[in-house]
Design a protein around this motif. Structure first.
Motif, PDB file in Angstrom:
ATOM      1  N   ASN A  86       0.819  -1.222   0.000  1.00  0.00           N
ATOM      2  CA  ASN A  86       0.000   0.000   0.000  1.00  0.00           C
ATOM      3  C   ASN A  86       0.847   1.262   0.000  1.00  0.00           C
ATOM      4  OD1 ASN A  86      -2.463  -1.505   0.182  1.00  0.00           O
ATOM      5  ND2 ASN A  86      -2.098  -1.780   2.368  1.00  0.00           N
ATOM      6  N   ASP A  87       2.144   1.107  -0.328  1.00  0.00           N
ATOM      7  CA  ASP A  87       3.084   2.230  -0.380  1.00  0.00           C
ATOM      8  C   ASP A  87       3.260   2.910   0.976  1.00  0.00           C
ATOM      9  OD1 ASP A  87       3.639   1.856  -3.077  1.00  0.00           O
ATOM     10  OD2 ASP A  87       1.974   3.120  -3.729  1.00  0.00           O
ATOM     11  N   GLN A  88       3.047   2.164   2.053  1.00  0.00           N
ATOM     12  CA  GLN A  88       3.275   2.687   3.394  1.00  0.00           C
ATOM     13  C   GLN A  88       4.684   2.301   3.858  1.00  0.00           C
ATOM     14  OE1 GLN A  88       0.943   4.620   5.009  1.00  0.00           O
ATOM     15  NE2 GLN A  88      -0.193   4.445   3.083  1.00  0.00           N
ATOM     16  N   PHE A  89       5.343   3.212   4.547  1.00  0.00           N
ATOM     17  CA  PHE A  89       6.694   2.938   5.023  1.00  0.00           C
ATOM     18  C   PHE A  89       6.670   1.907   6.159  1.00  0.00           C
ATOM     19  CE2 PHE A  89       7.318   7.393   3.437  1.00  0.00           C
ATOM     20  CZ  PHE A  89       8.165   7.047   2.391  1.00  0.00           C
ATOM     21  N   VAL A  90       7.649   1.004   6.140  1.00  0.00           N
ATOM     22  CA  VAL A  90       7.797  -0.023   7.169  1.00  0.00           C
ATOM     23  C   VAL A  90       9.276  -0.134   7.522  1.00  0.00           C
ATOM     24  CG1 VAL A  90       7.520  -2.465   7.745  1.00  0.00           C
ATOM     25  CG2 VAL A  90       5.788  -1.322   6.352  1.00  0.00           C
ATOM     26  N   VAL A  91       9.579  -0.174   8.830  1.00  0.00           N
ATOM     27  CA  VAL A  91      10.966  -0.328   9.276  1.00  0.00           C
ATOM     28  C   VAL A  91      11.327  -1.811   9.245  1.00  0.00           C
ATOM     29  CG1 VAL A  91      12.581  -0.057  11.191  1.00  0.00           C
ATOM     30  CG2 VAL A  91      10.884   1.725  10.721  1.00  0.00           C
ATOM     31  N   GLU A  92      12.227  -2.156   8.340  1.00  0.00           N
ATOM     32  CA  GLU A  92      12.672  -3.545   8.226  1.00  0.00           C
ATOM     33  C   GLU A  92      13.691  -3.878   9.306  1.00  0.00           C
ATOM     34  OE1 GLU A  92      15.554  -5.968   5.224  1.00  0.00           O
ATOM     35  OE2 GLU A  92      14.008  -4.744   4.281  1.00  0.00           O
TER      36      GLU A  92
END
Length: 331
Positions: A317-323
């Motif tokens: 959904n083009d949301q940022f996620v901290v990997e």
């Protein structure tokens, strides 16, 4: 008898017949009125009966509709209560697994550094943090003049059955200030904790990194950062969404949609702002991000900076996620 006499006799008899017919007609009229009255009575009775039936049907339908409405309201109320119970259970569970861990460690560290107490009081205060029959560290209050200014989590590594933790301690001795790492192991079981090793201290590594020099207002390097629009979007997300929740909450549920491996700092600090940020492109559209964050210790009302290294990606959904997140900026 002549014909004339017969006719006269007939004429004499006809009038009574007419009278009789009139009487019969007069007698027939009342019968007609009776039929009409009976017809209207039947109609009125029929209207009353059907009206009553209609009212009964309308009443039943209204009752059923209200019964359905009440049933739906009751069902919604039960669902809300169940949802609230689930939320409370989740909060309690996550508080045990996250916030309480940090609270336990901070409490232990404050007791450990509170060396102004006499020897017996000092050891009695520390006993509850260690297993039974552990040799409690000694204390010399005459030589104790180290004042703790702030405590922040530096490193937390999960091992087989325990955690290796390091806390960065900002302290002051007389007029001089310094930093040290306070290191030890913590055992966790069903939300209960014990210190499983005698703490030791380390000098923290120098918090410098060449890539930080490429951040705004610092010397540029040859490596190009992501474009300005994307960098602004990342900065705004970190500033407005991620760091406030990561720093200030004690509930992992709050950050689980933003981190692949959810963790929080326990709500003992408040996020203030981002001092510096550098962001570089990686393969697969990921972003290599280096950030200097200013936070405020709630108890001491003192500001200090924290350095973070984050690998950030975008979901479907083009949301940022901290990997990945590290509490320093080492390569």
């Amino acid at each position: 008898m002549s014909i004339q006499d017969f006719q006269e006799k007939v004429e004499e008899q006809e009038p009574p017949k007419k009278k009789k017919e009139k009487k019969e007609k007069k007698q027939a009229k009342p019968k007609k009125k009776g039929k009409i009255a009976s017809f209207y009575k039947e109609k009125i009775v029929s209207v009353i009966v059907w009206g009553f039936i209609g009212l009964l049907v309308v009443g039943c339908i209204t009752f059923l509709l209200k019964e359905v409405e009440v049933s739906n309201q009751l069902k919604n109320l039960q669902q809300q209560v169940q949802k609230q119970n689930e939320i409370i259970e989740t909060v309690n569970k996550n508080t045990e697994n996250s916030g309480n861990f940090d609270v336990f460690n901070r409490s232990f560290i404050m007791k450990f550094y509170n060396t102004k107490d006499d020897q017996q009081a000092y050891q009695d205060a520390l006993k509850k943090y260690f297993p039974v029959d552990t040799t409690i560290p000694m204390n010399d209050p005459a030589k104790s003049n180290k004042k703790v200014l702030s405590i922040q989590l530096w490193e937390k590594k999960k091992q087989d059955g325990f955690y290796q933790v390091k806390y960065l301690i900002d302290y002051q001795i007389d007029e001089e200030k310094g930093q040290e790492l306070f290191c030890y192991n913590v055992k966790e079981k069903k939300g209960k904790y014990l210190v499983q090793s005698i703490p030791y201290k380390q000098v923290p590594a120098v918090m410098t990194n060449n890539k930080i020099a490429k951040a705004t207002n610092l010397p540029e390097s040859n490596e190009e950062q992501i474009d300005t629009k994307e960098k602004t979007a990342v900065n705004n997300w970190l500033k407005d969404t991620f760091f406030p929740k990561y720093v200030e909450t004690s509930d992992k549920e709050v950050v689980k949609y933003m981190m692949k491996n959810p963790e929080v700092l326990g709500g003992v600090m408040t996020f203030k702002n981002i001092q510096e940020m550098a962001a570089y492109p990686m393969k697969g559209g990921r972003i290599d991000c280096y950030v200097i964050v200013t936070v405020t210790d709630k108890q001491l009302s003192q500001d200090y900076n924290n350095a973070y290294h984050l690998i950030i990606e975008q979901d479907d959904n083009d949301q940022f996620v901290v990997e990945k997140l590290a509490h320093d900026i080492k390569n």
